[in-house]
Design an enzyme around this catalytic site. Structure first.
Site, PDB file in Angstrom:
ATOM      1  N   ARG A 195       5.952   9.184  16.825  1.00 22.08           N
ATOM      2  CA  ARG A 195       5.790   9.144  15.367  1.00 22.08           C
ATOM      3  C   ARG A 195       7.168   9.194  14.696  1.00 22.08           C
ATOM      4  O   ARG A 195       7.376   8.626  13.634  1.00 22.08           O
ATOM      5  CB  ARG A 195       4.904  10.314  14.908  1.00 22.08           C
ATOM      6  CG  ARG A 195       3.513  10.297  15.545  1.00 22.08           C
ATOM      7  CD  ARG A 195       2.734  11.559  15.234  1.00 22.08           C
ATOM      8  NE  ARG A 195       3.378  12.754  15.760  1.00 22.08           N
ATOM      9  CZ  ARG A 195       2.967  13.998  15.539  1.00 22.08           C
ATOM     10  NH1 ARG A 195       1.895  14.203  14.794  1.00 22.08           N
ATOM     11  NH2 ARG A 195       3.605  15.033  16.058  1.00 22.08           N
TER      12      ARG A 195
ATOM     13  N   HIS B  77       8.423  20.946  20.398  1.00 22.83           N
ATOM     14  CA  HIS B  77       6.965  20.747  20.355  1.00 22.83           C
ATOM     15  C   HIS B  77       6.320  21.573  21.456  1.00 22.83           C
ATOM     16  O   HIS B  77       6.902  21.757  22.528  1.00 22.83           O
ATOM     17  CB  HIS B  77       6.601  19.268  20.528  1.00 22.83           C
ATOM     18  CG  HIS B  77       5.241  18.960  20.019  1.00 22.83           C
ATOM     19  ND1 HIS B  77       4.115  19.100  20.786  1.00 22.83           N
ATOM     20  CD2 HIS B  77       4.820  18.575  18.787  1.00 22.83           C
ATOM     21  CE1 HIS B  77       3.063  18.781  20.047  1.00 22.83           C
ATOM     22  NE2 HIS B  77       3.454  18.467  18.833  1.00 22.83           N
TER      23      HIS B  77
ATOM     24  N   HIS C 264       4.285  24.427  11.754  1.00 26.04           N
ATOM     25  CA  HIS C 264       3.386  23.258  11.865  1.00 26.04           C
ATOM     26  C   HIS C 264       3.783  22.260  10.761  1.00 26.04           C
ATOM     27  O   HIS C 264       4.925  21.836  10.703  1.00 26.04           O
ATOM     28  CB  HIS C 264       1.940  23.777  11.754  1.00 26.04           C
ATOM     29  CG  HIS C 264       0.862  22.783  12.113  1.00 26.04           C
ATOM     30  ND1 HIS C 264       1.090  21.627  12.813  1.00 26.04           N
ATOM     31  CD2 HIS C 264      -0.479  22.782  11.846  1.00 26.04           C
ATOM     32  CE1 HIS C 264      -0.065  20.971  12.975  1.00 26.04           C
ATOM     33  NE2 HIS C 264      -1.020  21.650  12.384  1.00 26.04           N
TER      34      HIS C 264
ATOM     35  N   ASP D  95       8.061  15.493  12.014  1.00 23.49           N
ATOM     36  CA  ASP D  95       8.572  16.036  10.745  1.00 23.49           C
ATOM     37  C   ASP D  95      10.076  15.847  10.570  1.00 23.49           C
ATOM     38  O   ASP D  95      10.593  16.035   9.475  1.00 23.49           O
ATOM     39  CB  ASP D  95       8.222  17.527  10.653  1.00 23.49           C
ATOM     40  CG  ASP D  95       6.726  17.735  10.682  1.00 23.49           C
ATOM     41  OD1 ASP D  95       6.028  17.034   9.936  1.00 23.49           O
ATOM     42  OD2 ASP D  95       6.246  18.573  11.468  1.00 23.49           O
TER      43      ASP D  95
ATOM     44  N   SER E 199      -3.938  22.797  12.970  1.00 20.20           N
ATOM     45  CA  SER E 199      -4.874  22.272  11.955  1.00 20.20           C
ATOM     46  C   SER E 199      -6.140  21.705  12.594  1.00 20.20           C
ATOM     47  O   SER E 199      -7.246  21.903  12.067  1.00 20.20           O
ATOM     48  CB  SER E 199      -4.195  21.237  11.057  1.00 20.20           C
ATOM     49  OG  SER E 199      -3.524  20.264  11.814  1.00 20.20           O
TER      50      SER E 199
END
Ligand code: AMX
Length: 438
Positions: free
Chosen positions: A327, A318, A271, A373, A241
């Site tokens: 995160r 990743h 993604h 995620d 992105s």
């Protein structure tokens, strides 16, 4: 007569085997500073972008202008009595390369709460789509609808000097960011809540108001929104992105064109769409077992089944990170504070114990640890935001903060159009043959 697709199917096999030959036998062949492997493996590890707002360390995770997520959770301004940072603050930090004061953040909130310039045709266009349209498709269409308002496109058309163009980019960026929660909430309410829309509350902060327009008044959910919209904001420049934003921007496309393009990349399951896939995947597991919290053995079996079917385990792995994503950790801390006994959170914790070991055993997954995620959906479900097809839109609203501040900086610096060199399979095979013969 053989139709083109059948003919192509044969050719595709030949092309694939030639490519596999190149990948298997010649990946280490040097091409200047890099090798053939870097070229054919998604440019992994190649430095080719200037991107100032954040930097990713494979071991430590993301830093925004030098600050880690734990540092930002402590240092960025919060609502009075609040425990999570205001996303306005991380935007200020990324744009200005300076921590904001409370007043700086209030000024950004005030500017973003003026989301009055969304033209009616944006809502009419959204209303013309079937409600079954994926929310990310609706989101990019909504963003594209806003393009009629671009001050940057008009300035370019009017012949504004290129050194001045960043000012118009800045204006577009601020208008777009202020509009995104309204557009996203509109999509949510039309898709899942019979089109019963909720007017914005201009007294609230950007994330709080977003939660309100979605229909969630729980103060804990608002805290979650502030955390969610802060930690998803940026992840250096090479992710799909961010790179898309600045690639499209390098052609002097305006912020609406760039951000819509970026959101089409975020909508890919490798993604941003991974956040919806994680919940879908867990529900499928629960369905197979008749509900409840699975045992570690059942989880392990399910992961093997996923891998055997040629699918990925969503939320894990990743391209750059090599440790647990901070995160993920920030969200897990939030879960432990507010919902330690939640069933889905328990499953997320069990997955964290089982998935890395199984992925490591494959011998090919470079990072077996969870990414951002893996956790976000469980927190959202807890507060009743159960429509997981919508989760990537939330990610997208947050991602705007990083990529659009970087887009503004790209125009400040006057960076040129991106145009890397490409090679063909044949040209690489020829270069490899020459190197091997030498
Ligand atoms: N499950 C199964 N296989 C995986 C895997 C996972 N979670 N992660 C990597 N692999 C596989 C790859 O598909 C590749 O297989 P191949 O050689 O047969 O093609 C192999 O392991 C090597 O891949 P890698 O170098 O470790 O990862 P990558 O840089 O190619 O891909 C990523 C990174 C994120 C796309 C990958 O880890 C993945 O597909 N993860 C699951 C989807 C996901 O969670 N995406 C979200 C990422 C964060 C984000 O952008 N929001």
């Amino acid at each position: 007569m053989e139709i083109l697709k059948d003919k192509f199917a044969k050719k595709a096999e030949e092309m694939r085997s030639q490519f596999q030959d190149l990948k298997k036998n010649y990946s280490d062949v040097k091409l200047g500073e890099y090798n053939i492997g870097s070229v054919i493996n998604g440019m992994r590890g190649m430095t080719g972008l200037l991107y100032d707002t954040s930097l990713l360390d494979p071991e430590e995770g993301i830093r925004f202008r030098g600050y880690s997520i734990p540092e930002l959770r402590e240092k960025l301004p919060k609502v009075p009595g609040g425990s999570e940072p205001l996303p306005e603050g991380i935007f200020y930090l990324m744009l200005m390369d300076q921590l904001p004061t409370e007043d700086d953040v209030k000024a950004v909130t005030a500017e973003w709460s003026k989301a009055t310039n969304i033209p009616d045709h944006v809502f009419k266009t959204l209303d013309s789509l079937p409600v079954t349209t994926h929310p990310m498709t609706q989101f990019t269409i909504g963003i594209m609808g806003m393009q009629t308002e671009s001050k940057f496109a008009k300035a370019y058309h009017d012949g504004v000097n290129k050194n001045e163009l960043w000012k118009y980019m800045y204006d577009d960026v601020m208008i777009l960011i202020s509009a995104l929660p309204t557009i996203a909430a509109y999509i949510y309410r039309r898709t899942y809540k019979n089109g019963e829309h909720i007017a914005p509350d201009p007294t609230l902060d950007w994330a709080g108001n977003f939660a309100h327009m979605l229909g969630f008044e729980n103060e804990e959910f608002k805290k979650l929104m502030r955390l969610h919209l802060t930690i998803h904001a940026d992840h250096e420049g090479g992710n799909v992105s961010a790179h898309t934003t600045i690639l499209v921007g390098s052609a002097l496309s305006d912020a609406y064109l760039c951000f819509a393009a970026a959101m089409n990349g975020l909508a890919g399951p490798l993604h941003g769409l991974a956040n919806q896939e994680v919940i879908r995947w867990i529900y499928q597991l629960q369905d197979e077992l008749g509900g409840g919290v699975p045992t570690k053995e059942q989880i392990e079996k399910y992961i093997h089944k996923t891998l055997d079917e040629g699918r990925v385990v969503p939320g894990y792995g990743h391209a750059v990170l090599r440790k647990t994503d901070p995160r993920f950790t920030a969200q897990h801390e939030f879960a432990m504070k507010y919902m330690p006994n939640d069933e889905l959170v328990k499953i997320i914790s069990l997955l964290y114990e089982v998935v890395p070991k199984v992925l490591e055993e494959t011998g090919k997954v470079k990072n077996p640890w969870p990414n951002v995620d893996a956790h976000s959906g469980a927190l959202l479900v807890h507060y009743g935001l159960i429509e997981y097809d919508f989760y990537t839109v939330l990610f997208g609203v947050s991602r705007a903060l990083g990529v659009l501040s970087s887009l503004t900086l790209q125009r400040v610096l006057g960076l040129p159009i991106e145009r890397p060199k490409s090679e063909t399979t044949q040209s690489l095979l020829q270069k490899a043959a020459k190197t091997v013969a030498a």
